[in-house]
Design an enzyme around this catalytic site. Structure first.
Site, PDB file in Angstrom:
ATOM      1  N   ALA A 107      -4.409   0.293   7.900  1.00  0.00           N
ATOM      2  CA  ALA A 107      -5.738  -0.175   8.285  1.00  0.00           C
ATOM      3  C   ALA A 107      -6.277   0.333   9.621  1.00  0.00           C
ATOM      4  CB  ALA A 107      -5.749  -1.692   8.290  1.00  0.00           C
ATOM      5  N   GLY A 116      -9.170   0.059  11.806  1.00  0.00           N
ATOM      6  CA  GLY A 116      -9.872  -1.047  11.164  1.00  0.00           C
ATOM      7  C   GLY A 116     -11.300  -0.729  10.733  1.00  0.00           C
ATOM      8  N   LYS A 132     -12.589   0.880   8.097  1.00  0.00           N
ATOM      9  CA  LYS A 132     -12.922   0.576   6.689  1.00  0.00           C
ATOM     10  C   LYS A 132     -12.709  -0.901   6.406  1.00  0.00           C
ATOM     11  CE  LYS A 132     -11.813   5.258   5.257  1.00  0.00           C
ATOM     12  NZ  LYS A 132     -10.935   5.636   6.380  1.00  0.00           N
ATOM     13  N   ASP A 187       5.219  -2.228   7.459  1.00  0.00           N
ATOM     14  CA  ASP A 187       5.384  -0.910   6.849  1.00  0.00           C
ATOM     15  C   ASP A 187       4.890  -0.981   5.397  1.00  0.00           C
ATOM     16  OD1 ASP A 187       6.217   1.400   5.662  1.00  0.00           O
ATOM     17  OD2 ASP A 187       8.227   1.383   6.537  1.00  0.00           O
ATOM     18  N   CYS A 225      -8.396  11.459   4.060  1.00  0.00           N
ATOM     19  CA  CYS A 225      -9.463  12.239   4.714  1.00  0.00           C
ATOM     20  C   CYS A 225      -9.051  13.715   4.686  1.00  0.00           C
ATOM     21  CB  CYS A 225      -9.727  11.743   6.130  1.00  0.00           C
ATOM     22  SG  CYS A 225      -8.297  11.807   7.200  1.00  0.00           S
TER      23      CYS A 225
HETATM   24  C1  SAM Z   1      -6.029   7.428   7.869  1.00  0.00           C
HETATM   25  S1  SAM Z   1      -5.425   6.309   9.023  1.00  0.00           S
HETATM   26  C2  SAM Z   1      -6.245   4.842   8.540  1.00  0.00           C
HETATM   27  C3  SAM Z   1      -7.689   4.730   8.980  1.00  0.00           C
HETATM   28  C4  SAM Z   1      -8.243   3.347   8.682  1.00  0.00           C
HETATM   29  N1  SAM Z   1      -8.137   3.013   7.287  1.00  0.00           N
HETATM   30  C5  SAM Z   1      -9.692   3.216   9.111  1.00  0.00           C
HETATM   31  O1  SAM Z   1     -10.591   3.457   8.320  1.00  0.00           O
HETATM   32  O2  SAM Z   1      -9.923   2.859  10.271  1.00  0.00           O
HETATM   33  C6  SAM Z   1      -3.813   6.053   8.455  1.00  0.00           C
HETATM   34  C7  SAM Z   1      -3.100   4.904   9.139  1.00  0.00           C
HETATM   35  O3  SAM Z   1      -1.847   4.724   8.468  1.00  0.00           O
HETATM   36  C8  SAM Z   1      -0.931   4.225   9.400  1.00  0.00           C
HETATM   37  N2  SAM Z   1       0.409   4.370   8.791  1.00  0.00           N
HETATM   38  C9  SAM Z   1       1.200   5.453   8.728  1.00  0.00           C
HETATM   39  N3  SAM Z   1       2.334   5.173   8.060  1.00  0.00           N
HETATM   40  C10 SAM Z   1       2.250   3.874   7.681  1.00  0.00           C
HETATM   41  C11 SAM Z   1       3.105   2.987   6.954  1.00  0.00           C
HETATM   42  N4  SAM Z   1       4.283   3.394   6.485  1.00  0.00           N
HETATM   43  N5  SAM Z   1       2.701   1.723   6.783  1.00  0.00           N
HETATM   44  C12 SAM Z   1       1.508   1.288   7.270  1.00  0.00           C
HETATM   45  N6  SAM Z   1       0.664   2.080   7.953  1.00  0.00           N
HETATM   46  C13 SAM Z   1       1.029   3.354   8.155  1.00  0.00           C
HETATM   47  C14 SAM Z   1      -1.206   5.019  10.649  1.00  0.00           C
HETATM   48  O4  SAM Z   1      -0.738   4.345  11.794  1.00  0.00           O
HETATM   49  C15 SAM Z   1      -2.750   5.135  10.606  1.00  0.00           C
HETATM   50  O5  SAM Z   1      -3.314   4.119  11.396  1.00  0.00           O
END
Ligand code: SAM
Length: 405
Positions: free
Chosen positions: A239, A242, A244, A289, A358
């Site tokens: 998220a 945050g 989205k 996670d 993305c």
């Molecule tokens: C593309 S970004 C998300 C952007 C967010 N959805 C937004 O619109 O603001 C991907 C996110 O996945 C998180 N991430 C990476 N591996 C993860 C995991 N195993 N579990 C949860 N989050 C994870 C990263 O820290 C990052 O914040």
């Protein structure tokens, strides 16, 4: 101001500091009247760094020290792309910086800046090699796009990655009426998204009061695609920060629940700040996670906005192009698969899961969904969209899967 730009580029290129964070923390120390131009030169140099280095190497005929290279690149960027700054001023400023960082290179820098002319830089005959150099993207990425989407689309995406994109703001309907936004005179683009005419959103009172957030048009389309209704229970599995999640909850009129998880504690704090700033009541954010979700219950909608290679957002995040590696996908693809599988176990019957990235890369997008559907016949694909990056917005992929009863 040129010395400020030079220090910024050294921090971003050599010390790998994120450009947006560097500018956030240091722009105040640049004279106010020069800030817009300084930002443009920093971002422009990073975006065109591959091409500028190609030009330097063609003419240098010797190994160039990395700090001198940065000085040459920022000066050439101005000579090639900014017609308002006189050439003699650019060369003179470069001379002064060179005197401090490498006095013995002054003659070399001076000669290079006089000799290199943009229209005389010879490019390879091969169209893909030439495109890779002109758009400062690695050849392996250009070849991969070409194999997956064809040459015309590859050309369009590569050039789009160099654009300066418009800024969009999303109205928070919980705190601001549409009338307030109409009075501001901003063009409405889609739903609650407006085109913001300047670059100072964070200083605008609407932002400070939580009445609006910054969001790309494509990112907003993902929030709409999730199609969460007021009263539903939603999980955003990756998220942070945050953007989205908050767009989805605003569209739900802050009714129901939004559970935001992310693996990085410092990024979860960003979501918590947004929850406070926007004044929403039905969101919670905590560290978890997403590839090993255990006891979080079931949801009507789940968004898996997985970590990805980011090839769709090169225009807004120019640093990505400085660090692109063909091996980046090797760890991302199994992680994306694991996150999607772990989240799928938490979808209600007849509930939906949206997988989004993305990036523009079939291996992280369509192929992931194909292999998920093969292994999970109780899910069916409702809709799939690719938003290719263009001169108005970033590029994204989204797929909506429904769990059968
Ligand atoms: C593309 S970004 C998300 C952007 C967010 N959805 C937004 O619109 O603001 C991907 C996110 O996945 C998180 N991430 C990476 N591996 C993860 C995991 N195993 N579990 C949860 N989050 C994870 C990263 O820290 C990052 O914040």
């Amino acid at each position: 101001m040129r010395n400020w730009i030079y220090q910024a580029l050294c921090a971003i290129i050599l010390d790998q500091v994120y450009s947006n964070l560097y500018l956030r923390d240091h722009l105040d120390s640049c004279p106010k009247k020069d800030r817009a131009l300084a930002t443009r030169i920093v971002y422009g140099t990073i975006q065109n760094y591959g091409y500028l280095n190609y030009a330097i190497d063609k003419y240098a005929q010797k190994k160039v020290d990395k700090r001198v290279r940065i000085l040459l690149a920022m000066s050439l960027y101005q000579l090639f792309y900014l017609d308002k700054v006189p050439a003699y001023a650019i060369v003179d400023e470069a001379n002064q910086i060179c005197r401090k960082i490498s006095p013995k290179s002054r003659g070399f820098v001076n000669a290079m800046l006089h000799r290199i002319k943009k229209d005389q830089i010879h490019l390879p005959d091969d169209p893909l090699e030439s495109l890779s150099i002109q758009t400062s993207l690695p050849l392996w990425l250009i070849r991969m796009w070409n194999a997956q989407y064809g040459e015309k689309r590859t050309q369009q995406m590569a050039w789009a990655s160099l654009k300066i994109l418009p800024v969009y703001v999303r109205r928070n309907p919980i705190k601001a009426s549409s009338q307030e936004f109409e009075e501001a005179g901003w063009e409405k683009v889609n739903g609650d998204l407006y085109r913001y005419p300047k670059n100072d959103v964070a200083h605008h009172p609407f932002y400070r009061e939580g009445k609006m957030s910054v969001q790309d048009l494509g990112s907003y389309q993902i929030a709409c695609f999730v199609d969460a209704k007021a009263g539903m229970h939603v999980l955003d599995a990756c998220a942070a920060p945050g953007t989205k999640s908050m767009a989805i909850l605003e569209r739900m009129k802050d009714q129901g629940s939004m559970t935001c998880i992310d693996i990085h504690p410092h990024r979860v704090k960003l979501i918590q700040n947004e929850i406070r700033r926007l004044g929403v009541h039905h969101a919670k954010a905590f560290v978890c996670d997403a590839s090993e979700i255990d006891d979080l219950g079931v949801y009507d909608r789940i968004l898996c906005d997985v970590p990805c290679s980011g090839y769709g957002v090169l225009a807004r995040k120019p640093d990505i192009r400085l660090r692109l590696k063909s091996t980046d996908m090797d760890t991302l693809i199994p992680l994306q698969k694991k996150i999607l599988e772990s989240c799928a176990a938490h979808v209600k019957e007849k509930g939906q899961i949206v997988y989004s990235t993305c990036t523009i890369n079939k291996k992280e997008n369509e192929k992931q969904i194909e292999s998920f559907l093969q292994a999970h016949p109780n899910f069916s694909l409702m809709e799939e969209k690719i938003l290719f990056p263009n001169d108005q917005a970033d590029g994204f992929y989204m797929a909506k899967l429904e769990k059968e009863s």
